[in-house]
Structure formats: C-alpha cells, structure tokens
Write a protein that holds these residues in place. Sequence first.
Motif, PDB file in Angstrom:
ATOM      1  N   CYS A  73       1.100  -8.056  33.547  1.00 39.24           N
ATOM      2  CA  CYS A  73       0.790  -8.820  32.267  1.00 39.24           C
ATOM      3  C   CYS A  73       0.380  -7.721  31.272  1.00 39.24           C
ATOM      4  O   CYS A  73       0.770  -7.895  30.045  1.00 39.24           O
ATOM      5  CB  CYS A  73      -0.248  -9.584  32.615  1.00 39.24           C
ATOM      6  N   HIS A  81      -1.428 -12.910  28.606  1.00 37.77           N
ATOM      7  CA  HIS A  81      -2.570 -12.122  28.974  1.00 37.77           C
ATOM      8  C   HIS A  81      -2.755 -10.916  28.279  1.00 37.77           C
ATOM      9  O   HIS A  81      -3.701 -10.030  28.385  1.00 37.77           O
ATOM     10  CB  HIS A  81      -2.776 -12.026  30.563  1.00 37.77           C
ATOM     11  N   HIS A 123       1.282 -12.878  36.623  1.00 33.14           N
ATOM     12  CA  HIS A 123       0.415 -14.149  36.911  1.00 33.14           C
ATOM     13  C   HIS A 123       0.692 -15.273  37.374  1.00 33.14           C
ATOM     14  O   HIS A 123       0.163 -16.147  37.550  1.00 33.14           O
ATOM     15  CB  HIS A 123      -0.147 -14.270  35.418  1.00 33.14           C
TER      16      HIS A 123
END
Length: 151
Positions: A73, A81, A123
Amino acid sequence: MSSEVVSWASSSGARARMRANRNRDTGPELAVRRAVHALGLRYRVSCRPLPQLRRTADLVFPRLNVAVFVDGCFWHGCPEHYVPSKTNVSYWSDKIRGNRGRDRQTDQLLSGAGWIVIRIWAHENPAEAAERVARVVRDRQALRPPRGGKA
Ligand SMILES: [Zn+2]
C-alpha cells in the motif's frame, strides 16, 4: 540515497521495515500465495514473466501467461492507505509516483506481449484475491488444451 534517508534507516526498526519491504516473502504476498495454492493452483514464485523485461511478478503462471503482483500500500501508492510522508515530502512523492508509473508501464508491456496482469493490494482479503486469480487462470486454462493432451 540522501543523508536524511540514511539517518532514517539507521534505527534497527527502520532497517527491518526496509528489509521487509524489499523481501519477496512479505506477509501479504505469502498470504495470497497460500490462498491461491489452497485453491489447487500451481505457479512459480518471484520470477520474470518475460526474461528480457526486468520486472519480477509475485506469482507467475508461465504457460497461461498470467502474472500476479501483490502491491504494498505504501510503495505503490494505494488510494486507500497511502499517507504522504510529513518529512522529505518531495523525495517520497517522487518515489511513489515513479513506482506507480513503472507499474503502469509493466502492465502495458506485459499485456502487449499477451499476458494478463492481476494486481492485488496488500490490504485485500487474500481469499478473495485468490478467487480473482483463480477465475482468470481457469478462463485461460479453458482456452488452452493441456500440453500433450489428446487433442
Ligand atoms: Zn491499501
């Protein structure tokens, strides 16, 4: 590397994080690999889809021309993020922009060579991501008779 980055990396915690980011066997990649494996798919790990192209994919299905990248991320600028650094702002924003540009270029070069590229954010739920990979792989398998098959 600027001196700020060197000093930032001088604590052992920061060094460990840098290593973890560089390593192929980071948590999210491993989780996706396990989930894909659990669906009965077999793949190669951390190799170049195209030998002449210096890009390493996390999971590669060589005969089917499917390449999977698990993108961190932070390093790949995830829209959910990615938090811009408060220090060395231009260094990091250039770096992340560079990574993203490189990712898009990789996608274009691979798809131009007949590959399907699947990108998974670190994620994402590994089981759902694995399902996505499996759908693409099975579609491809359906298009290609097995090697050495009766057909
Ligand atoms: Zn993310």
